[in-house]
Design an enzyme around this catalytic site. Structure first.
Site, PDB file in Angstrom:
ATOM      1  N   TYR A  26      54.866  15.169 198.020  1.00  0.00           N
ATOM      2  CA  TYR A  26      53.774  15.308 197.044  1.00  0.00           C
ATOM      3  C   TYR A  26      53.949  14.351 195.867  1.00  0.00           C
ATOM      4  O   TYR A  26      55.052  14.215 195.326  1.00  0.00           O
ATOM      5  CB  TYR A  26      53.744  16.738 196.502  1.00  0.00           C
TER       6      TYR A  26
ATOM      7  N   LYS B  12      75.215  43.980 190.426  1.00  0.00           N
ATOM      8  CA  LYS B  12      73.790  43.880 190.052  1.00  0.00           C
ATOM      9  C   LYS B  12      73.176  42.639 190.705  1.00  0.00           C
ATOM     10  O   LYS B  12      73.902  41.772 191.204  1.00  0.00           O
ATOM     11  CB  LYS B  12      73.678  43.805 188.541  1.00  0.00           C
TER      12      LYS B  12
HETATM   13  C1  LIG Z   1      77.029  41.067 184.577  1.00  0.00           C
HETATM   14  C2  LIG Z   1      77.923  41.829 183.695  1.00  0.00           C
HETATM   15  C3  LIG Z   1      79.307  41.641 183.734  1.00  0.00           C
HETATM   16  C4  LIG Z   1      79.977  40.605 184.601  1.00  0.00           C
HETATM   17  O1  LIG Z   1      79.854  39.319 184.045  1.00  0.00           O
HETATM   18  P1  LIG Z   1      80.550  38.073 184.779  1.00  0.00           P
HETATM   19  O2  LIG Z   1      80.429  36.973 183.786  1.00  0.00           O
HETATM   20  O3  LIG Z   1      79.741  37.812 186.004  1.00  0.00           O
HETATM   21  O4  LIG Z   1      81.925  38.478 185.089  1.00  0.00           O
HETATM   22  C5  LIG Z   1      80.078  42.459 182.946  1.00  0.00           C
HETATM   23  N1  LIG Z   1      79.526  43.400 182.156  1.00  0.00           N
HETATM   24  C6  LIG Z   1      78.198  43.590 182.079  1.00  0.00           C
HETATM   25  C7  LIG Z   1      77.648  44.641 181.201  1.00  0.00           C
HETATM   26  C8  LIG Z   1      77.339  42.795 182.835  1.00  0.00           C
HETATM   27  O5  LIG Z   1      76.035  42.975 182.760  1.00  0.00           O
END
Ligand SMILES: *Cc1c(COP(=O)(O)O)cnc(C)c1O
Length: 348
Positions: free
Chosen positions: A239, A6
């Site tokens: 700035y 993601k």
């Molecule tokens: C992002 C996510 C993970 C992975 O989490 P990490 O801490 O990056 O390993 C696992 N399960 C779900 C549902 C997530 O959204």
């Protein structure tokens, strides 16, 4: 292993990251949103693609046309999937999301039994997985993982002895710290990109906590010096003139600003590597540029390489180092850098 890709693979580029994981043998991929799942499927990934945060009911047909796996937590969603499945003469497997203590998305454990009964009466939809998420698996002593696992056990106990159903709850923290939480599958995100979710321990430039687990960061962030100049004592920089030189100071201007993910919160506190040495940001970080004090580094010239994250010579700046300075976590730093800059891939 489900590889979480993601947020454009935490800034690493979803398609390229997924292809790398696939070539390493991974066949299951997790995204948050439906549009990400569609994009991943269109990129040619052939494995299972899980859409983990729900979807608009009017978009259910995408799960069938792109062969995606929905994660569900509402009657409305499974009903819409069932209707669509019947109209297409197809079946669809869903994973049930249970809230075992994160207090985010998912059914509360007491509602899992009734929900499963409801689904069993629907045609075309079958529960093939149950999943949950852990709020503090990166803090092994917090106790919340044990509670979460207990609640998850109860929820999974509501399932028929269906051999096809898989249970999964482990994120990177649980992969690293809780072998008992691995269940039938783990969902790793940050660890795949080379970081421990617990972040940095130790002091300034304490390095990466992940080093102890042999994790190696995949991402580095490079730029070049645009201009170098010497400014006399008493000169305000950037700035608001929040930095005023105390003595004659040599500054390098680099073409990286908050637009490129170099957070304005790093004004007067960020550091970069030039000629293998740490050099501080002086003054406010602008939208597209910032100024670096290179007074103590000999021979810096326009065109010299600047490393904002990664290693140069013997020194390293990790996403954990940067995150610690601005009160965030490596995840956000990787997303900010990776998703706002052009990427180059190297097999290494
Ligand atoms: C992002 C996510 C993970 C992975 O989490 P990490 O801490 O990056 O390993 C696992 N399960 C779900 C549902 C997530 O959204």
């Amino acid at each position: 292993m489900m590889a979480m890709v993601k947020a454009d693979a935490y800034g690493h580029g979803m398609e390229d990251a997924a292809l790398a994981f696939a070539s390493a043998g991974c066949t299951r991929f997790g995204v948050a949103e439906l549009c990400e799942g569609v994009r991943l499927r269109l990129s040619g990934i052939t494995g299972d693609i899980y859409v983990t945060i729900g979807f608009d009911l009017e978009d259910v047909d995408s799960f069938f046309s792109y062969d995606l796996i929905p994660v569900v937590y509402s009657f409305e969603a499974v009903s819409a999937l069932s209707k669509k499945a019947l109209s297409l003469g197809r079946n669809i497997g869903v994973h049930l999301k249970v809230d075992t203590g994160m207090s985010r998305l998912g059914l509360l454990p007491e509602n899992v039994g009734p929900f499963l009964n409801h689904i069993s009466e629907l045609k075309g939809v079958k529960v093939v997985g149950v999943m949950s998420h852990l709020p503090a698996s990166d803090q092994p002593l917090s106790g919340s993982t044990e509670t979460g696992l207990k609640n998850f056990d109860v929820a999974c106990g509501e399932l028929d002895d269906n051999v096809d159903t898989i249970c999964h709850i482990a994120n990177s923290g649980a992969v690293l710290n809780f072998p008992d939480a691995h269940c039938d599958m783990v969902r790793a995100g940050i660890a795949l990109y080379g970081y421990d979710p617990a972040g940095q321990v130790g002091g300034k430039h304490g390095g990466r906590y992940g080093e102890k687990n042999g994790l190696v960061p995949a991402m580095s962030f490079h730029s070049r010096v645009l201009q170098v100049k010497e400014l006399p004592a008493g000169t305000g920089i950037s700035y608001g003139h929040t930095f005023v030189t105390e003595k004659s100071t040599k500054i390098a201007i680099i073409p990286v600003g908050y637009e490129d993910g170099f957070s304005r919160s790093l004004s007067n506190s960020g550091e970069v590597l030039i000629h293998g040495e740490l050099a501080p940001v002086c003054g406010r970080i602008c939208m597209n540029m910032c100024m670096i004090d290179v007074s103590t580094i000999a021979g810096v010239q326009a065109g010299d390489e600047v490393v904002l994250m990664g290693t140069q010579g013997q020194k390293e700046i990790s996403a954990d180092d940067i995150a610690a300075k601005i009160g965030t976590i490596s995840y956000e730093v990787l997303c900010m850098f990776g998703n706002n800059n052009s990427r180059e891939y190297q097999v290494g």
